[in-house]
Design a protein around this motif. Structure first.
Motif, PDB file in Angstrom:
ATOM      1  N   ASN A 160      27.814  69.294  27.362  1.00 37.14           N
ATOM      2  CA  ASN A 160      28.003  69.532  25.884  1.00 37.14           C
ATOM      3  C   ASN A 160      26.736  69.192  24.948  1.00 37.14           C
ATOM      4  OD1 ASN A 160      29.843  70.264  23.668  1.00 37.14           O
ATOM      5  ND2 ASN A 160      30.486  68.147  23.475  1.00 37.14           N
ATOM      6  N   LYS A 161      26.989  69.600  23.689  1.00 39.93           N
ATOM      7  CA  LYS A 161      25.794  69.266  22.791  1.00 39.93           C
ATOM      8  C   LYS A 161      24.749  70.071  22.956  1.00 39.93           C
ATOM      9  CE  LYS A 161      28.378  65.233  21.186  1.00 39.93           C
ATOM     10  NZ  LYS A 161      28.289  63.555  20.745  1.00 39.93           N
ATOM     11  N   MET A 162      24.646  71.139  23.767  1.00 38.72           N
ATOM     12  CA  MET A 162      23.462  71.818  24.047  1.00 38.72           C
ATOM     13  C   MET A 162      22.634  72.314  22.836  1.00 38.72           C
ATOM     14  SD  MET A 162      22.972  72.169  27.426  1.00 38.72           S
ATOM     15  CE  MET A 162      21.473  73.384  27.472  1.00 38.72           C
ATOM     16  N   ASP A 163      23.323  72.619  21.755  1.00 33.06           N
ATOM     17  CA  ASP A 163      22.462  72.796  20.474  1.00 33.06           C
ATOM     18  C   ASP A 163      21.657  71.703  20.300  1.00 33.06           C
ATOM     19  OD1 ASP A 163      25.334  71.557  20.166  1.00 33.06           O
ATOM     20  OD2 ASP A 163      24.844  71.250  18.174  1.00 33.06           O
ATOM     21  N   ASP A 183      27.263  64.603  27.809  1.00 31.03           N
ATOM     22  CA  ASP A 183      26.317  65.045  26.797  1.00 31.03           C
ATOM     23  C   ASP A 183      24.889  65.232  27.125  1.00 31.03           C
ATOM     24  OD1 ASP A 183      24.447  64.472  24.428  1.00 31.03           O
ATOM     25  OD2 ASP A 183      25.555  63.176  23.411  1.00 31.03           O
ATOM     26  N   ALA A 184      24.583  66.404  26.725  1.00 31.72           N
ATOM     27  CA  ALA A 184      23.028  66.987  27.288  1.00 31.72           C
ATOM     28  C   ALA A 184      21.915  66.164  26.973  1.00 31.72           C
ATOM     29  CB  ALA A 184      22.722  68.241  26.665  1.00 31.72           C
ATOM     30  N   ASP A 240      31.320  62.168  23.846  1.00 30.93           N
ATOM     31  CA  ASP A 240      30.628  63.231  24.661  1.00 30.93           C
ATOM     32  C   ASP A 240      31.579  64.685  24.016  1.00 30.93           C
ATOM     33  OD1 ASP A 240      29.200  62.082  26.402  1.00 30.93           O
ATOM     34  OD2 ASP A 240      30.245  62.095  28.019  1.00 30.93           O
ATOM     35  N   GLY A 241      32.594  64.373  23.154  1.00 28.10           N
ATOM     36  CA  GLY A 241      32.922  65.522  22.380  1.00 28.10           C
ATOM     37  C   GLY A 241      34.190  66.114  23.160  1.00 28.10           C
ATOM     38  N   GLY A 244      37.779  58.329  26.759  1.00 25.02           N
ATOM     39  CA  GLY A 244      36.302  58.046  27.505  1.00 25.02           C
ATOM     40  C   GLY A 244      35.795  56.579  27.499  1.00 25.02           C
ATOM     41  N   HIS A 245      36.632  55.714  26.856  1.00 28.20           N
ATOM     42  CA  HIS A 245      36.066  54.269  26.781  1.00 28.20           C
ATOM     43  C   HIS A 245      36.235  53.589  28.050  1.00 28.20           C
ATOM     44  CE1 HIS A 245      35.125  50.293  25.491  1.00 28.20           C
ATOM     45  NE2 HIS A 245      34.956  50.689  24.244  1.00 28.20           N
TER      46      HIS A 245
END
Length: 424
Positions: free
Chosen positions: A141-144, A112-113, A15-16, A89-90
């Protein structure tokens, strides 16, 4: 003097989180030049530096592609200082999320978006709710990668606030922010790519969110860690009780009760390495001298008069953290404060279904990462408080008596969920 915010991050794999933490460190100029040079050298393929390497420093972690421990990071701005616990995150490392969240005043949960709210998101929200983390931030996150689509963001935010509402969070305690940790959108600086978003950037929110200070008015609790008997010529009769003030305030002259025995005495003096104090507050490590010579040992709790009666049987909420399931009849160790006693597990009465936040009755057992309720019987009386009232003495650990592994985190009197989630 700036105040301090303790926060934790959580989310699913990829997810970053590490990139987001690296971005915060980089954009707040909390990275040394040689660290940045090492990151630039390690970045594969050249181009923009991989800021996740500022957090995932171990080669083994990078090779696996996951963060496998709680990484504590420190940074500051002119407005505030921060201690950040970056949790893995795991799914198999939910135990680390419990560790990171246990002292957090705010949690940032990444989504994650492209994937939206997933099972691990629900599990992390449930952990934050059970541990009573006061404030949450949903970082979409990762909206781009979804072309900064407004509808995608609001759909995810609506589903997330449905979870937090069911767990009893007020609307004002939950904030949703669209961002791209890799590109820097809405992390420190507002992004031109999301003109439809009028809220704060992540750092602006972290700098301005109210921070509740320690509650010095709570009832006094002091688990005794060590009995100090120096036996020096200058202090041949010195006897003190060392430990951390877990809750409240104690002053010289205060009457205290020794739990679980129930004996009463008064505080004659409060000593520290730097000298004597008139009073000590929660979070301070001190040595207490008492007016009476009582048989107090490690594991006793000094408390303000009127504490709940110590018990040998009680119900508790458990976050089960081990691969081996918990079943009725299990004989384990229970660590409460500085005391460890034997415990037998009675009935496993409830389990939380993280899919819809419903409560399953009589599940029979708890598996890894399950949250549920069970009845416990301990070999010696324990001075327990309700977790919502005094977290330090309302929580405990269950430990494997053979291997010494931590099996579960336990909370006294904490409900699993405020109300079931309405599935749509």
């Amino acid at each position: 003097m700036t105040d301090l915010l303790r926060l934790a991050t959580a989310g699913s794999v990829d997810d970053g989180k590490s990139t987001l933490v690296g971005r915060l460190l980089y954009d707040t100029k909390s990275v040394l030049a040689d660290q940045m040079e090492a990151v630039e050298r390690a970045t594969q393929g050249g181009g923009d530096p991989d800021l996740s390497l500022l957090v995932d420093g171990l080669r083994s972690e990078r090779e696996q592609g996951i963060t496998i421990d709680v990484a504590y990071r420190y940074f500051a701005t002119p407005q505030r200082s921060f201690v950040l616990a970056d949790t893995p995150g795991h799914v198999q490392y939910t135990r680390n999320t419990v560790t990171g969240a246990s002292t957090a005043q705010l949690a940032v949960l990444l989504v994650d978006a492209r994937a939206g709210v997933v099972e691990q998101t629900r599990r992390h929200v449930a952990v934050m709710g059970l541990l009573r983390v006061p404030r949450l931030v949903l970082a979409v996150n990762k909206m781009d990668l979804v072309d900064h689509d407004e509808n995608t963001f609001w759909r995810i935010a609506k589903e997330f606030t449905g979870l937090t509402d069911a767990l009893g969070y007020a609307e004002s305690d939950v904030v949703a922010i669209p961002l791209s940790a890799k590109k820097g959108d809405n992390v420190v600086l507002a992004s031109e790519n999301t003109p439809w978003y009028e809220g704060p950037t992540l750092l602006e929110h972290l700098e301005s969110v109210p921070v509740e200070g320690a509650d010095h008015t709570a009832p006094f609790r002091f688990p005794v860690q060590y009995v100090v008997r120096p036996r020096t010529e200058s202090h041949p009769d010195y006897r003190g009780y060392a430990g951390l003030v877990a809750a409240g305030t104690v002053r010289v002259g205060d009457e205290v009760e020794v739990l679980p025995d129930g004996q009463r005495t008064r505080v004659e003096g409060i000593d520290t390495f730097d000298g004597e104090l008139d009073a000590a507050h929660d979070g301070q490590s001190v040595v207490l001298r008492l007016t009476d010579d009582l048989g107090i040992a490690r594991g006793a709790v000094l408390a303000a008069p009127g504490a709940p009666e110590p018990v040998t049987e009680f119900d508790a909420t458990l976050a089960w953290l081990h691969e081996k399931p918990l079943r009725p009849g299990a004989r384990l160790l229970l660590k409460h404060g500085t005391r460890t006693v034997q415990v037998i597990v009675g009935a496993v009465t409830h389990r939380l279904d993280t899919e819809d936040l419903s409560v399953v009755e009589d599940p029979g057992e708890l598996g890894i990462n399950d949250m549920g309720q069970a009845s416990l019987t301990v070999s010696e009386p324990l001075p327990l408080d309700q977790y919502d009232e005094i977290a330090a003495t309302g929580s405990f650990l269950l430990v494997d008596p053979q291997a010494g592994d931590t099996l579960a985190a336990g909370l006294v009197g904490r409900p699993l969920v405020a109300r079931p989630l309405e599935m749509r």
